[in-house]
Design a protein around this motif. Structure first.
Motif, PDB file in Angstrom:
ATOM      1  N   TRP A 186      40.998  12.649 -20.355  1.00 12.61           N
ATOM      2  CA  TRP A 186      40.840  12.552 -21.805  1.00 12.61           C
ATOM      3  C   TRP A 186      40.690  11.102 -22.245  1.00 12.61           C
ATOM      4  O   TRP A 186      39.894  10.785 -23.131  1.00 12.61           O
ATOM      5  N   ASN A 187      41.442  10.199 -21.612  1.00  9.98           N
ATOM      6  CA  ASN A 187      41.331   8.779 -21.935  1.00  9.98           C
ATOM      7  C   ASN A 187      39.961   8.237 -21.547  1.00  9.98           C
ATOM      8  O   ASN A 187      39.382   7.397 -22.255  1.00  9.98           O
ATOM      9  N   PHE A 188      39.406   8.721 -20.442  1.00 10.68           N
ATOM     10  CA  PHE A 188      38.072   8.313 -20.017  1.00 10.68           C
ATOM     11  C   PHE A 188      37.018   8.760 -21.041  1.00 10.68           C
ATOM     12  O   PHE A 188      36.110   7.989 -21.398  1.00 10.68           O
ATOM     13  N   ILE A 189      37.151  10.001 -21.535  1.00 12.00           N
ATOM     14  CA  ILE A 189      36.211  10.516 -22.540  1.00 12.00           C
ATOM     15  C   ILE A 189      36.298   9.701 -23.825  1.00 12.00           C
ATOM     16  O   ILE A 189      35.275   9.327 -24.422  1.00 12.00           O
ATOM     17  N   LEU A 190      37.515   9.395 -24.254  1.00 13.38           N
ATOM     18  CA  LEU A 190      37.689   8.630 -25.493  1.00 13.38           C
ATOM     19  C   LEU A 190      37.137   7.213 -25.368  1.00 13.38           C
ATOM     20  O   LEU A 190      36.572   6.677 -26.333  1.00 13.38           O
ATOM     21  N   ASN A 191      37.287   6.613 -24.210  1.00 15.43           N
ATOM     22  CA  ASN A 191      36.724   5.272 -24.007  1.00 15.43           C
ATOM     23  C   ASN A 191      35.204   5.295 -24.061  1.00 15.43           C
ATOM     24  O   ASN A 191      34.580   4.383 -24.620  1.00 15.43           O
ATOM     25  N   LYS A 192      34.607   6.325 -23.460  1.00 17.63           N
ATOM     26  CA  LYS A 192      33.150   6.461 -23.515  1.00 17.63           C
ATOM     27  C   LYS A 192      32.676   6.652 -24.957  1.00 17.63           C
ATOM     28  O   LYS A 192      31.676   6.059 -25.381  1.00 17.63           O
ATOM     29  N   LEU A 193      33.394   7.499 -25.712  1.00 15.32           N
ATOM     30  CA  LEU A 193      33.038   7.707 -27.107  1.00 15.32           C
ATOM     31  C   LEU A 193      33.215   6.423 -27.917  1.00 15.32           C
ATOM     32  O   LEU A 193      32.391   6.108 -28.785  1.00 15.32           O
ATOM     33  N   HIS A 194      34.277   5.689 -27.649  1.00 16.06           N
ATOM     34  CA  HIS A 194      34.521   4.430 -28.362  1.00 16.06           C
ATOM     35  C   HIS A 194      33.374   3.451 -28.140  1.00 16.06           C
ATOM     36  O   HIS A 194      32.893   2.816 -29.088  1.00 16.06           O
ATOM     37  N   ASN A 195      32.927   3.322 -26.893  1.00 13.85           N
ATOM     38  CA  ASN A 195      31.825   2.397 -26.597  1.00 13.85           C
ATOM     39  C   ASN A 195      30.522   2.843 -27.261  1.00 13.85           C
ATOM     40  O   ASN A 195      29.751   2.014 -27.758  1.00 13.85           O
ATOM     41  N   GLU A 196      30.293   4.165 -27.286  1.00 14.37           N
ATOM     42  CA  GLU A 196      29.060   4.662 -27.901  1.00 14.37           C
ATOM     43  C   GLU A 196      29.083   4.489 -29.423  1.00 14.37           C
ATOM     44  O   GLU A 196      28.103   4.042 -30.015  1.00 14.37           O
ATOM     45  N   PHE A 197      30.206   4.835 -30.042  1.00 13.31           N
ATOM     46  CA  PHE A 197      30.312   4.677 -31.491  1.00 13.31           C
ATOM     47  C   PHE A 197      30.284   3.206 -31.888  1.00 13.31           C
ATOM     48  O   PHE A 197      29.764   2.851 -32.953  1.00 13.31           O
ATOM     49  N   LYS A 198      30.855   2.361 -31.044  1.00 16.06           N
ATOM     50  CA  LYS A 198      30.865   0.927 -31.333  1.00 16.06           C
ATOM     51  C   LYS A 198      29.448   0.370 -31.319  1.00 16.06           C
ATOM     52  O   LYS A 198      29.099  -0.502 -32.131  1.00 16.06           O
ATOM     53  N   THR A 199      28.614   0.886 -30.421  1.00 20.56           N
ATOM     54  CA  THR A 199      27.208   0.457 -30.375  1.00 20.56           C
ATOM     55  C   THR A 199      26.466   0.884 -31.635  1.00 20.56           C
ATOM     56  O   THR A 199      25.648   0.125 -32.179  1.00 20.56           O
ATOM     57  N   LEU A 200      26.741   2.090 -32.119  1.00 17.01           N
ATOM     58  CA  LEU A 200      26.062   2.596 -33.311  1.00 17.01           C
ATOM     59  C   LEU A 200      26.544   1.902 -34.575  1.00 17.01           C
ATOM     60  O   LEU A 200      25.752   1.618 -35.474  1.00 17.01           O
ATOM     61  N   LEU A 201      27.832   1.628 -34.660  1.00 12.28           N
ATOM     62  CA  LEU A 201      28.398   1.042 -35.872  1.00 12.28           C
ATOM     63  C   LEU A 201      28.293  -0.471 -35.902  1.00 12.28           C
ATOM     64  O   LEU A 201      28.291  -1.068 -36.985  1.00 12.28           O
ATOM     65  N   GLY A 202      28.237  -1.107 -34.746  1.00 16.69           N
ATOM     66  CA  GLY A 202      28.324  -2.557 -34.699  1.00 16.69           C
ATOM     67  C   GLY A 202      29.784  -2.978 -34.722  1.00 16.69           C
ATOM     68  O   GLY A 202      30.704  -2.166 -34.664  1.00 16.69           O
ATOM     69  N   THR A 203      30.002  -4.256 -34.844  1.00 19.66           N
ATOM     70  CA  THR A 203      31.370  -4.800 -34.816  1.00 19.66           C
ATOM     71  C   THR A 203      31.798  -5.327 -36.185  1.00 19.66           C
ATOM     72  O   THR A 203      32.615  -6.233 -36.281  1.00 19.66           O
TER      73      THR A 203
END
Length: 224
Positions: free
Chosen positions: A47-64
């Motif tokens: 579950w932590n692996f899935i959340l990290n992948k989602l975090h990286n993908e959403f971070k790319t879409l949203l920017g910093t």
């Protein structure tokens, strides 16, 4: 007793005049204590692996631009995923098959995006209504079309989730109701088909939660 096909989606079933079906929405809270174990188990690692992948993908879409904004959409993904999966278990009410839940989520997110965008980035919101390279004569029509498409976004998000949940559950119910008068070999085929449909519904539960989270992220990135 099931009076009609849609009675499985009826939230008014009660015990001692208390409507308890909506409490299924909070069953997902039982999964939270896994994250507090001293030694992470396999469930937590995956579950932590899935959340990290989602975090990286959403971070790319949203920017910093806004730190921690990805956790809003990760929480949205987790909430819808848990409720979709819980609806596949017998005698557990599927709350995401109702517009009460899905429209509340999508409408509140969309309103927050619109209020933030129009108050902080008004010029950007006006520019976004007219695609680049649009002829001057078509600009009023493009503004009208973009406005309508923007307004119906929360409804499309909610209806997409609700319709997919209802369709799969109805198909499973229809097939299961035909097994009373079948021969044994036909019954085995029916059980095999039900298992395949259940696997398909599990995939739909994941895909729909991912689609809602990704589209919400894209709508959020447009107002920045």
């Amino acid at each position: 007793m099931m009076t009609n096909l849609f009675s499985i989606f009826d939230p008014s079933t009660n015990i001692l005049n208390l409507s308890l079906n909506w409490l299924s929405t909070f069953i997902g809270l039982m999964f939270i204590p896994y994250s507090f174990w001293m030694i992470p188990n396999r469930h937590f690692i995956i579950w932590n692996f899935i959340l990290n992948k989602l975090h990286n993908e959403f971070k790319t879409l949203l920017g910093t631009k806004i730190s921690g904004s990805t956790f809003i959409f990760i929480s949205l993904f987790s909430f819808i995923l848990f409720n979709n999966f819980l609806g596949l278990f017998p005698y557990i009410f599927t709350s995401t098959s109702h517009l009460t839940i899905s429209l509340s989520i999508s409408l509140s997110l969309w309103l927050s995006f619109m209020i933030y965008g129009w108050l902080n980035n008004t010029q950007h919101m006006f520019i976004h209504m007219i695609p680049q390279g649009t002829p001057s004569i078509l600009m009023p029509f493009m503004v009208l079309i973009e406005t309508i498409s923007n307004i119906i976004r929360p409804m499309t998000l909610a209806v997409r989730l609700t319709a997919n949940m209802i369709a799969g559950h109805l198909l499973l119910t229809l097939l299961s109701s035909t097994g009373n008068n079948m021969y044994m070999y036909m019954l085995l085929i029916l059980i095999f088909m039900q298992i395949l449909l259940l696997i398909l519904e599990s995939a739909v539960a994941v895909i729909q939660s991912y689609v809602i989270a990704i589209l919400s992220t894209l709508y959020s990135s447009e107002v920045n």
